[in-house]
Enzyme design. Structure first.
Site, short mmCIF file in Angstrom:
data_model
loop_
_atom_site.label_atom_id
_atom_site.label_comp_id
_atom_site.label_asym_id
_atom_site.label_seq_id
_atom_site.Cartn_x
_atom_site.Cartn_y
_atom_site.Cartn_z
N GLY A 108 -29.74 -1.65 -18.69
CA GLY A 108 -29.56 -0.44 -17.88
C GLY A 108 -29.65 0.78 -18.79
O GLY A 108 -30.64 1.49 -18.84
N CYS A 135 -9.59 20.72 -13.14
CA CYS A 135 -8.19 20.94 -13.51
C CYS A 135 -7.58 19.70 -14.14
O CYS A 135 -6.69 19.05 -13.56
CB CYS A 135 -7.40 21.37 -12.29
SG CYS A 135 -8.07 22.89 -11.63
C1 LIG Z 1 -23.70 -7.87 -15.27
C2 LIG Z 1 -24.23 -6.65 -15.94
N1 LIG Z 1 -25.53 -6.63 -16.29
C3 LIG Z 1 -26.08 -5.55 -16.89
C4 LIG Z 1 -25.33 -4.44 -17.17
C5 LIG Z 1 -26.00 -3.26 -17.82
O1 LIG Z 1 -25.47 -2.96 -19.05
P1 LIG Z 1 -26.18 -1.86 -19.96
O2 LIG Z 1 -26.34 -0.65 -19.16
O3 LIG Z 1 -25.27 -1.71 -21.10
O4 LIG Z 1 -27.51 -2.44 -20.37
C6 LIG Z 1 -23.96 -4.42 -16.85
C7 LIG Z 1 -23.12 -3.25 -17.18
O5 LIG Z 1 -21.96 -3.18 -16.99
C8 LIG Z 1 -23.41 -5.56 -16.21
O6 LIG Z 1 -22.11 -5.59 -15.87
#
Ligand SMILES: Cc1ncc(COP(=O)(O)O)c(C=O)c1O
Length: 431
Positions: free
Chosen positions: A279, A346
Site C-alpha cells: 500500500g 483544538c
Molecule cells: C493485511 C494487510 N495487507 C497490506 C497492508 C498494507 O501495508 P503497507 O501499506 O505497509 O504496504 C496492511 C496494512 O495495514 C494490512 O493490514
C-alpha cells in the site's frame, strides 16, 4: 529533492506543473498526487516478478481514492481489502473482483455475503471462528469459497508498535503453530477450499530481515501442509515495505521481490504463485498535502506556524509521532527560524511537524511530503472540518478527483430530534 515533486528555481513543481498554480484554483488544504509516480511504483512491483506467477494486490486502506483505484485497475492490479466499503470502492473504480483478497479480523456476515456475491478471489481468514462463520455463510449461499489462512508468524518487524501486526500478542492472524490443525479441520468444511497462506507482519519496514524471517516460517508451513495433502496454489507475503519519510533507505521493490522468489525456489515451492499487498510503497511518496500558513505566533519557549491543515487531515504525526518533511512551495531568501508547524484543531497533539527550520511569512504555502499513504484515508471531520480536496496531476494537466466538500456534507444523514421521523424505532419483538 527528486521524484515527481521537485524545485524549479524557487518554486516546487509536481510533474510539469507549479504547485502554486494548482492551489490558486483549488485552495488549501489539498492533497496532490502524481499519476506517473503512482503508476511507476506499481509497475516496479509488477515487473520485478518477471515470468513468475504473481499478483500485486494494492492495499486499498493506504489510499482508497476512486481515482487512485481507477489508475491501478487500469494497470491490471489486484486489491487487498478489509471491508465491504473498500470492495464497493474497488468495484466503483472498475477493479476486477476476481483479483481481490479480503483481509481483516472482523468480517461480518453481511460483508462475507457481499464479497462472495461479487465473486472475489480469496478470503484471508484470521481466526477459527471466522472460518466457521464463512463456512456457514458459503453453505447458505451454496457457494464454494477460496480461503487463505492468515498466520501470525510471531516476528518482530522493528517498526512503530501501532503498525506491528505479526507478533504473538497482536490481534491479527492465526498463531502459526495452530495452522496445521485448523487446515486439517477445513477438510470437513464442504464449502471452503484452502488455496493459500498469507501473513502481514507490519508496515513501514525498512529492511528485508523481518520479511525473510516471516516468509521462512510461511514456507515451512506450506511444505508441511503439502506433505499432508493440501493443494496450495499461492502464498501471500502481505504488504509493509517502507518508504522514505526522512533518511530511511528501504529496499527497492526489485530487491524485495527477488528475495521472496529466491526463498520460494530454495524450498522447491516455485510452482506456487506469489501475492503481495503493498500500500504505502505504491502511494506514499506519490502524494503531498499542501497547506497555507495562517498565523505566525510566538510564546516564550517557541515559535508556531499555524497552518490550515490539521490532524483531521493528516493524523500520522499525532497518532504515531510520525515525521513528514515540510517544505515551502516557494522558497524565500532570508534567515530561517525554528517552528512547530501546527494545525487549527483544538488538541495539543495537533501538529504536522516540530522544530522545523523554515523561512516563511503568513500566507505562504507549505508542502507536507510523503503524505500519499494513510493521509487522506485516515482523514476525519473532527472539529467539524471539511475533508480536503484531492488533485491528480498527469504531466501538465490536473483533475480535481475529490471536490472540496460543501458544509452540508458535515451533517448528511443527521437530524435534530423530532425533526421528520424519529431516529430510533423500537425493534419488533418475537417471531
Ligand atoms: C493485511 C494487510 N495487507 C497490506 C497492508 C498494507 O501495508 P503497507 O501499506 O505497509 O504496504 C496492511 C496494512 O495495514 C494490512 O493490514
Amino acid at each position: 529533492m527528486s521524484g515527481p515533486f521537485a524545485y524549479r528555481g524557487t518554486d516546487l513543481w509536481v510533474e510539469q506543473l507549479p504547485l502554486s498554480g494548482i492551489v490558486e484554483q483549488v485552495g488549501t488544504p489539498c492533497y496532490v498526487y502524481s499519476r506517473n509516480a503512482i503508476e511507476d511504483r506499481w509497475r516496479r512491483f509488477d515487473t520485478a516478478f518477471g515470468m513468475a506467477a504473481h499478483r500485486v494486490c494494492y492495499a486499498v486502506k493506504a489510499n482508497p481514492s476512486l481515482a487512485v483505484l481507477g489508475l491501478l485497475a487500469g494497470l491490471g492490479s489486484g486489491f487487498d481489502i478489509v471491508s465491504e466499503g473498500e470492495l464497493r470502492r474497488v468495484r466503483r473504480a472498475g477493479g476486477d473482483p476476481r483479483k481481490v483478497v479480503f483481509s481483516g479480523v472482523g468480517k461480518t456476515v453481511a460483508e462475507m455475503r457481499y464479497a462472495i456475491g461479487e465473486g472475489i478471489d480469496c478470503f484471508n481468514v484470521e481466526s477459527e471462528s471466522e472460518l466457521e462463520r464463512l463456512e456457514r455463510t458459503a453453505a447458505a449461499m451454496q457457494a464454494h469459497v477460496r480461503v487463505s489462512l492468515r498466520v501470525n508468524p510471531d516476528v518482530d518487524p522493528d517498526t512503530h508498535p501501532y503498525i506491528a501486526t505479526g507478533m504473538r500478542d497482536n490481534k491479527f492472524g492465526i498463531p502459526i503453530a495452530e495452522a496445521p490443525r485448523i487446515a486439517a479441520a477445513m477438510k470437513g468444511m464442504r464449502h471452503l477450499v484452502l488455496v493459500g497462506l498469507d501473513c502481514h507482519i507490519g508496515s513501514q519496514l525498512v529492511s528485508l530481515a523481518p520479511f525473510e524471517d516471516a516468509f521462512a516460517r510461511i514456507l515451512e508451513l506450506a511444505q508441511m501442509l503439502r506433505a499432508s495433502g493440501h493443494r496450495l496454489e499461492h502464498l501471500d507475503a502481505g504488504g509493509g515495505l517502507g518508504v522514505r519519510y526522512r533518511d530511511e533507505d528501504p529496499p527497492e521493490p526489485q530487491q524485495y521481490v527477488d528475495r521472496l522468489l529466491a526463498m520460494l525456489a530454495e524450498r522447491g515451492l516455485s510452482d506456487l504463485a506469489l501475492i503481495i499487498e503493498p500500500g504505502r510503497a505504491i502511494i506514499g511518496e506519490a502524494g503531498i498535502l499542501v497547506t497555507t500558513v495562517e498565523y505566525l505566533k510566538s510564546v516564550p519557549s517557541r515559535r508556531f506556524a499555524i497552518v490550515d491543515a490539521g490532524m483531521n487531515d493528516l493524523l500520522r504525526p499525532a497518532l504515531y509521532d510520525a515525521w513528514h518533511e515540510i517544505v515551502p512551495v516557494r522558497r524565500r531568501a532570508g534567515p530561517e527560524s525554528t517552528y512547530d508547524v501546527v494545525g487549527p484543531v483544538c488538541e495539543s497533539a495537533d501538529f504536522l511537524g516540530r522544530g522545523r527550520q523554515l523561512c516563511i511569512m503568513e500566507g505562504d504555502l507549505l508542502a507536507v511530503r510523503t503524505a500519499g499513504a494513510y493521509g487522506s484515508s485516515m482523514g476525519s471531520h473532527y472539529n467539524s472540518r471539511l475533508l480536503p480536496p484531492e488533485i491528480l496531476v498527469d504531466g501538465d494537466r490536473f483533475e480535481i478527483v475529490r471536490a472540496r466538500a460543501a458544509y452540508e456534507t458535515l451533517w448528511a444523514g443527521e437530524r435534530t430530534m423530532g425533526e421528520q421521523a424519529p431516529l430510533v424505532t423500537p425493534l419488533s419483538r418475537g417471531k
